[in-house]
Scaffold this motif. Structure first.
Motif, mmCIF file in Angstrom:
data_model
loop_
_atom_site.group_PDB
_atom_site.id
_atom_site.type_symbol
_atom_site.label_atom_id
_atom_site.label_comp_id
_atom_site.label_asym_id
_atom_site.label_seq_id
_atom_site.Cartn_x
_atom_site.Cartn_y
_atom_site.Cartn_z
ATOM 1 N N ALA A 125 -0.338 -26.995 75.416
ATOM 2 C CA ALA A 125 -0.192 -27.970 77.022
ATOM 3 C C ALA A 125 0.659 -29.098 77.254
ATOM 4 C CB ALA A 125 -1.847 -28.416 77.481
ATOM 5 N N THR A 126 1.041 -29.577 75.756
ATOM 6 C CA THR A 126 1.837 -30.718 75.987
ATOM 7 C C THR A 126 3.172 -30.517 74.986
ATOM 8 O OG1 THR A 126 0.667 -31.566 73.942
ATOM 9 C CG2 THR A 126 -0.069 -32.392 76.215
ATOM 10 N N GLY A 127 3.421 -29.199 74.716
ATOM 11 C CA GLY A 127 4.719 -28.882 73.970
ATOM 12 C C GLY A 127 4.641 -29.335 72.561
ATOM 13 N N ARG A 128 3.741 -29.835 71.985
ATOM 14 C CA ARG A 128 3.630 -30.281 70.395
ATOM 15 C C ARG A 128 3.344 -29.145 69.558
ATOM 16 N NH1 ARG A 128 2.449 -35.744 70.614
ATOM 17 N NH2 ARG A 128 2.492 -36.466 72.826
ATOM 18 N N THR A 129 3.905 -29.101 68.607
ATOM 19 C CA THR A 129 4.223 -27.580 67.739
ATOM 20 C C THR A 129 3.643 -28.028 66.206
ATOM 21 O OG1 THR A 129 6.443 -28.556 66.966
ATOM 22 C CG2 THR A 129 6.493 -27.183 68.897
ATOM 23 N N TYR A 130 3.142 -29.262 65.677
ATOM 24 C CA TYR A 130 2.647 -29.205 64.300
ATOM 25 C C TYR A 130 1.409 -30.123 64.432
ATOM 26 C CZ TYR A 130 5.112 -33.531 63.708
ATOM 27 O OH TYR A 130 5.655 -34.791 63.598
ATOM 28 N N PHE A 131 0.737 -30.252 62.984
ATOM 29 C CA PHE A 131 -0.190 -31.002 62.820
ATOM 30 C C PHE A 131 0.126 -31.965 61.486
ATOM 31 C CE2 PHE A 131 -1.939 -27.613 65.238
ATOM 32 C CZ PHE A 131 -3.212 -28.026 65.812
ATOM 33 N N ASP A 164 1.898 -24.965 61.828
ATOM 34 C CA ASP A 164 2.591 -25.769 60.698
ATOM 35 C C ASP A 164 1.662 -27.018 60.693
ATOM 36 O OD1 ASP A 164 4.344 -27.474 59.439
ATOM 37 O OD2 ASP A 164 5.889 -27.567 61.190
ATOM 38 N N VAL A 165 1.352 -27.456 59.308
ATOM 39 C CA VAL A 165 0.551 -28.625 58.874
ATOM 40 C C VAL A 165 1.499 -29.132 57.774
ATOM 41 C CG1 VAL A 165 -1.562 -29.492 58.071
ATOM 42 C CG2 VAL A 165 -1.713 -27.369 59.370
ATOM 43 N N ARG A 166 1.731 -30.454 57.987
ATOM 44 C CA ARG A 166 2.528 -31.321 57.286
ATOM 45 C C ARG A 166 1.617 -32.351 56.520
ATOM 46 N NH1 ARG A 166 7.709 -31.893 61.570
ATOM 47 N NH2 ARG A 166 7.688 -29.640 61.851
ATOM 48 N N PHE A 167 1.665 -32.174 55.392
ATOM 49 C CA PHE A 167 0.703 -33.004 54.318
ATOM 50 C C PHE A 167 1.261 -34.371 54.050
ATOM 51 C CE2 PHE A 167 -1.014 -28.822 54.304
ATOM 52 C CZ PHE A 167 -2.591 -29.078 54.586
ATOM 53 N N VAL A 168 0.714 -35.481 54.026
ATOM 54 C CA VAL A 168 1.174 -36.803 53.673
ATOM 55 C C VAL A 168 -0.160 -37.304 52.746
ATOM 56 C CG1 VAL A 168 2.570 -37.223 55.956
ATOM 57 C CG2 VAL A 168 0.050 -37.950 55.725
ATOM 58 N N PRO A 169 0.569 -38.549 51.766
ATOM 59 C CA PRO A 169 -0.432 -39.103 50.984
ATOM 60 C C PRO A 169 -1.436 -39.875 51.781
ATOM 61 C CG PRO A 169 1.873 -39.283 50.053
ATOM 62 C CD PRO A 169 2.046 -38.710 51.471
ATOM 63 N N PHE A 170 -2.633 -39.937 51.549
ATOM 64 C CA PHE A 170 -3.879 -40.623 52.083
ATOM 65 C C PHE A 170 -3.310 -41.940 51.795
ATOM 66 C CE2 PHE A 170 -8.153 -42.349 51.791
ATOM 67 C CZ PHE A 170 -8.455 -42.136 53.290
ATOM 68 N N ASP A 171 -3.747 -42.944 52.948
ATOM 69 C CA ASP A 171 -3.797 -44.511 52.810
ATOM 70 C C ASP A 171 -2.427 -44.821 52.670
ATOM 71 O OD1 ASP A 171 -5.166 -46.551 52.691
ATOM 72 O OD2 ASP A 171 -5.392 -46.787 50.671
ATOM 73 N N ASP A 172 -1.215 -44.066 53.073
ATOM 74 C CA ASP A 172 -0.013 -44.590 53.157
ATOM 75 C C ASP A 172 0.479 -44.398 54.601
ATOM 76 O OD1 ASP A 172 2.971 -44.629 53.057
ATOM 77 O OD2 ASP A 172 2.933 -43.292 51.195
ATOM 78 N N VAL A 173 0.540 -45.737 55.245
ATOM 79 C CA VAL A 173 1.034 -45.880 56.511
ATOM 80 C C VAL A 173 2.487 -45.497 56.785
ATOM 81 C CG1 VAL A 173 1.389 -47.433 58.248
ATOM 82 C CG2 VAL A 173 -0.701 -47.726 56.842
ATOM 83 N N ASP A 174 3.409 -45.794 55.753
ATOM 84 C CA ASP A 174 4.767 -45.392 56.157
ATOM 85 C C ASP A 174 4.798 -43.785 56.013
ATOM 86 O OD1 ASP A 174 5.386 -48.341 56.173
ATOM 87 O OD2 ASP A 174 5.848 -48.187 54.245
#
Length: 398
Positions: A125-131, A164-174
């Protein structure tokens, strides 16, 4: 192992798919924080059905609620409504203290599937393509939930995944800030990572996640399948962490042993679905709802949130006080803890604990998870602490 245990394990292996292997103990009954094997051997249950048996085993409130309900009305489907589901949804919203809407299902994976579909619809609905999700996060094994689970060993055999799911380290704000843009539909995370080894976020991380989602318009989905319903010493862990998600997923301890899951959409997220968008034949069935209401009533009437904080601290202090070369520390909150090991010997600790009469979980190679019933007593905690040094020695020598 006596004939009863051996026979059941042999029959299990012959009848079931091999995805679980063969569990080491066949359980026959339980009462309070204790269970008995098919051979009659008694164990102190320190894993509680993986943080499910919130009131222990055969708790009178659950027995009464389930017995009365199944004798009255056991199933309606979603074609009809019943009072127990309405009472439960109202009760959850009251405990959360924020306007929202509830969907009831049967498990944590189903709850996360529902949240995933909500986020997909929001994204379209908002044109967003990934998680965005976190490395080592766990959200379930069904295909949608698995696509959000940051554990390659269980994801990769079943890919590719539809989003499309992009993984980031847990507890890493940057890292999160770099990954979340105005094209991100949702951020999925656990306030404390459970299957990763009860790994809590550092102070300020979760409020920063909230701020990043607010700035970009991404939904924030908090998976509290393990951490809610008193497990961490609060009704919901996010209440102590100082943020409110857009979508909250619940299960495990909510039913006290009966299968139930719940999804809460706060504010606009509660009305993303339209009629026909989602459903569950068994979700919100009267018997599981009655059990969940009994769990919530008992936690409230017996002041179990304060009890969890008290005995949880007692457990953590006691583990930390053990001087043993295999033990490096303890982490977690409330009655949700991980014993940290200097070597990858969690499986050996689990086996040694079982032989000593305690059920624990080797959640990671060097981390042993404890998630006992919320009704466990100080005396039962002390019994485990007294046995722990010998358990560690046996595991170290194995």
């Amino acid at each position: 192992m006596n004939a009863g245990q051996t026979d059941l394990r042999t029959r299990f292996e012959a009848a079931f798919m091999p995805n679980y292997g063969v569990p080491p103990v066949a359980l026959a009954r339980g009462e309070g924080s204790r269970v008995w094997g098919a051979d009659g051997r008694e164990y102190l249950d320190l894993i509680g059905g993986i943080a499910v048996s919130s009131l222990g085993h055969a708790h009178p409130a659950i027995v009464r609620a389930v017995s009365e309900q199944v004798a009255t009305l056991a199933h309606t489907s979603n074609l009809y409504l019943h009072e127990q589901e309405v009472l439960l949804a109202e009760r959850l919203l009251g405990l959360l203290g924020a306007p929202g809407r509830v969907f009831l299902c049967n498990s944590g994976a189903e709850a996360n599937e529902c949240a995933y579909k909500l986020a997909v619809k929001y994204g379209k609905a908002t044109g967003r393509t990934y998680f965005v999700a976190t490395e080592n996060g766990f959200h379930g094994r069904t295909m949608g939930a698995l696509s959000l689970t940051g554990k390659a060993s269980i994801r990769e055999p079943f890919g590719p995944f539809p989003v499309d799911v992009r993984f980031v380290p847990f507890d890493d704000v940057d890292a999160l800030k770099a990954a979340v843009t105005d094209q991100c539909a949702a951020v999925f995370l656990e306030p404390t990572q459970g299957e990763a080894g009860v790994v809590p976020a550092s102070e300020g991380y979760l409020t920063a996640v909230r701020e990043i989602c607010d700035a970009t318009g991404a939904l924030l989905v908090a998976d509290e399948v393990q951490s809610a319903i008193g497990r961490a010493g609060h009704w919901f862990a996010h209440q102590a962490d100082g943020f409110t998600p857009d979508i909250l997923t619940l299960a495990k301890g909510l039913g006290g042993g009966m299968p139930i899951g719940a999804v809460v959409g706060f504010g606009p997220a509660g009305t993303i679905y339209e009629k026909g968008d989602h459903g569950s034949t068994f979700g919100g069935n009267p018997v599981s709802c009655a059990a969940a209401l009994a769990v919530l009533d008992t936690i409230d009437s017996e002041n179990l949130l304060a009890h969890v904080r008290t005995v949880g601290d007692r457990l953590a202090r006691g583990v930390a006080a053990v001087d043993h070369p295999l033990l490096t520390g303890v982490r977690g909150r409330g009655l949700w803890r991980a014993i940290l090991l200097a070597e990858p010997k969690a499986a050996q600790v689990q086996a040694a604990a079982e032989r000593a009469g305690f059920l624990v979980n080797a959640v990671q190679p060097a981390a042993v998870r404890l998630a006992p019933p919320l009704v466990i007593t100080s005396e039962e905690i002390d019994a485990f602490l007294a046995a722990l040094p010998a358990i560690l020695t046996e595991a170290a020598d194995a």
